[in-house]
Design a protein around this motif. Sequence first.
Motif, short mmCIF file in Angstrom:
data_model
loop_
_atom_site.label_atom_id
_atom_site.label_comp_id
_atom_site.label_asym_id
_atom_site.label_seq_id
_atom_site.Cartn_x
_atom_site.Cartn_y
_atom_site.Cartn_z
N THR A 194 0.85 -1.35 -0.09
CA THR A 194 -0.12 0.14 -0.44
C THR A 194 0.94 1.42 0.05
O THR A 194 1.77 1.55 0.89
CB THR A 194 -0.80 0.22 1.34
N LEU A 195 0.40 2.40 -0.85
CA LEU A 195 0.62 3.14 -0.46
C LEU A 195 0.21 4.92 -1.61
O LEU A 195 -0.74 4.40 -1.98
CB LEU A 195 2.38 3.08 -1.56
N ALA A 216 18.07 1.91 1.94
CA ALA A 216 19.14 1.02 1.81
C ALA A 216 19.77 0.09 3.59
O ALA A 216 19.52 -0.15 4.01
CB ALA A 216 20.31 0.61 1.36
N GLY A 217 19.05 2.18 4.45
CA GLY A 217 19.29 1.75 6.06
C GLY A 217 20.71 1.52 5.94
O GLY A 217 20.93 1.42 7.61
N ARG A 218 21.48 2.03 5.42
CA ARG A 218 23.00 2.13 5.73
C ARG A 218 24.12 2.57 4.67
O ARG A 218 23.76 2.52 3.62
CB ARG A 218 23.45 0.97 5.94
N ARG A 219 25.22 2.98 5.04
CA ARG A 219 26.33 3.48 4.46
C ARG A 219 26.56 2.09 3.08
O ARG A 219 27.43 1.14 3.15
CB ARG A 219 27.73 3.75 4.72
N LEU A 220 26.38 2.39 1.84
CA LEU A 220 26.78 1.47 0.78
C LEU A 220 28.48 1.66 0.54
O LEU A 220 28.52 2.78 0.16
CB LEU A 220 25.94 1.42 -0.30
N CYS A 243 14.53 -9.06 1.51
CA CYS A 243 15.28 -7.29 1.26
C CYS A 243 14.76 -6.40 0.32
O CYS A 243 14.74 -5.49 1.13
CB CYS A 243 16.39 -8.13 0.03
N ALA A 244 13.56 -6.49 -0.84
CA ALA A 244 13.24 -5.25 -1.58
C ALA A 244 12.16 -5.57 -0.48
O ALA A 244 11.43 -3.32 -0.30
CB ALA A 244 12.73 -5.62 -2.27
N ARG A 245 11.29 -5.78 0.58
CA ARG A 245 10.24 -4.98 1.43
C ARG A 245 10.73 -4.80 1.95
O ARG A 245 10.74 -3.76 2.92
CB ARG A 245 9.27 -6.92 1.81
N GLU A 246 11.89 -4.80 2.75
CA GLU A 246 12.66 -4.20 3.85
C GLU A 246 13.17 -2.83 3.38
O GLU A 246 12.93 -1.59 4.03
CB GLU A 246 13.78 -4.65 4.59
N CYS A 247 13.68 -3.11 2.06
CA CYS A 247 13.36 -1.36 1.69
C CYS A 247 12.53 -0.41 1.09
O CYS A 247 12.46 0.23 1.19
CB CYS A 247 14.67 -1.39 -0.03
N PHE A 248 11.46 -1.44 0.58
CA PHE A 248 10.17 -0.65 0.02
C PHE A 248 9.41 0.16 1.63
O PHE A 248 8.92 1.78 1.97
CB PHE A 248 9.28 -1.65 -0.38
N HIS A 249 10.34 -0.75 2.56
CA HIS A 249 8.81 0.12 3.93
C HIS A 249 9.68 1.11 4.58
O HIS A 249 9.56 2.56 4.98
CB HIS A 249 9.09 -1.25 5.19
N ARG A 250 11.06 1.15 4.05
CA ARG A 250 12.12 2.79 4.48
C ARG A 250 11.81 3.19 3.45
O ARG A 250 11.73 4.75 4.08
CB ARG A 250 13.42 2.18 4.78
N ILE A 269 8.70 3.94 1.90
CA ILE A 269 7.42 4.05 2.30
C ILE A 269 7.96 5.59 3.67
O ILE A 269 7.23 6.56 3.07
CB ILE A 269 6.42 3.82 2.97
N GLY A 270 8.10 5.26 4.08
CA GLY A 270 9.07 6.13 5.41
C GLY A 270 9.80 7.41 5.19
O GLY A 270 9.76 8.23 6.16
N SER A 271 9.99 6.98 4.32
CA SER A 271 10.99 8.53 3.96
C SER A 271 11.15 9.23 2.37
O SER A 271 11.57 9.99 2.29
CB SER A 271 12.44 7.76 3.54
N MET A 272 9.80 8.70 2.27
CA MET A 272 9.09 9.70 0.71
C MET A 272 9.40 10.96 1.05
O MET A 272 9.39 12.16 -0.19
CB MET A 272 8.15 9.04 0.17
N ALA A 273 9.12 12.05 1.73
CA ALA A 273 8.96 13.14 2.28
C ALA A 273 10.34 13.87 1.53
O ALA A 273 10.58 14.65 1.20
CB ALA A 273 8.82 14.04 2.97
N GLU A 274 11.35 13.02 1.87
CA GLU A 274 12.95 13.23 1.71
C GLU A 274 13.68 12.95 0.85
O GLU A 274 15.01 13.26 0.67
CB GLU A 274 13.84 12.76 3.34
N LEU A 275 12.84 12.09 0.35
CA LEU A 275 13.16 11.77 -1.08
C LEU A 275 13.73 11.81 -2.43
O LEU A 275 12.59 13.04 -2.95
CB LEU A 275 13.43 10.28 -1.67
N ASN A 276 14.21 12.47 -2.87
CA ASN A 276 14.51 13.12 -4.35
C ASN A 276 14.00 12.25 -5.82
O ASN A 276 13.42 12.66 -6.07
CB ASN A 276 15.42 13.02 -5.05
N HIS A 277 14.21 10.96 -4.88
CA HIS A 277 13.16 9.88 -6.36
C HIS A 277 12.19 8.82 -5.64
O HIS A 277 12.18 8.27 -4.42
CB HIS A 277 14.65 9.00 -6.72
N HIS A 278 11.12 9.35 -6.23
CA HIS A 278 10.63 8.43 -5.85
C HIS A 278 10.13 6.77 -7.23
O HIS A 278 10.35 7.04 -8.77
CB HIS A 278 8.59 8.93 -6.07
N GLY A 279 9.66 5.78 -6.78
CA GLY A 279 9.47 4.39 -8.13
C GLY A 279 10.26 3.54 -8.08
O GLY A 279 11.03 3.18 -6.87
#
Length: 330
Positions: free
Chosen positions: A87-88, A169-173, A197-204, A206-216
């Motif tokens: 959901t989003l 990703a929730g961490r430095r790469l 792994c992608a589902r964990e990234c998806f939840h982060r 969703i929680g960070s959409m306001a600060e992200l430059n990219h969506h999709g």
Amino acid sequence: MTTDSQVHIVPNALIYIDEQSAGSPNCRRRSPFCYLEQAITLNRSLLALGLPRLTIVTNVPDEIERQLMKFGQDTPPWIVPVSPSITLPRSTRFYSAHFKLDLLEQAGRRLPKDALLMLLDTDMVALRPLDMDLLRRCQATGVGAFDISDQEFSAYGDARVMADLETVAGRRLANPRWFGGELLLASAGFIEELVPCARECFHRYIGSMAELNHHGDEVFMSAALNLLCERGHQIVDVGAHRLVGRHWSGNTHRDLRWFRGCSLLHLPGCKELLERQARRGTFSAAQLWYQLAVTHTLNRFIWPLRQGMRARRRWHYARDRKARAEGQPT
């Protein structure tokens, strides 16, 4: 389904229709079934090369079946339903593409162990035979992806893109890479590792959409691929071998002749060209390439102006988002 005695590919494309969603900013037509017309052209181009027919994965299978009957194809795409689990907000840009995560999980369960899922965007066309040696390399590693870091970093700034990747990703790469969403080759075993792994990234995400430059989908899928890469997975870069190329008509970053050597061509700015091909009844790679070359030549004159307008829009978008985050009027 067999392209070689050792390599089996299963081409899939998602058509997720929600007429209340924001949709793709690259699609000008209002009818959501324009994606079906693109998929018809993609399917015909695959068949023309002796490749397996396309499987359309959709949330409205009955409607897609009805629409397909209007085209009277001898070998139409397969139709498979998808059960959405994520959901989003419907206002999210590239809303429908996010459900590729559900497609991957559900397609992975029915994928034969010796096969590769080939996840494609609908606005693509197959022009040349696939490199079987490259497919065998992807089969050996379990994954082939399209690294477009050079395009993303130069277009949006490497610091900006890497910040989005590391946030999701929730961490430095160690070596952040951006992977295009138009093509992913994956085995059932790799999908089984990728989806959680992608589902964990998806939840982060969703929680960070306001600060992200990219969506999709490219954001959280790229983050997940980076994480798996750092765990020791080797990812074959299929773009370097010209299995796929992303071509924006008018863009001068790469000579058009380079794209002619690609097996699969992604045409996000020429969707209407692919849609018109679907209405012709037969597929002609030569005719499509001629029209693409003409369009590219004409658009080269207006490409710099278009890029300037997009840059201004991105600047205003970033300014307004920052103002909203700080509680200021926009």
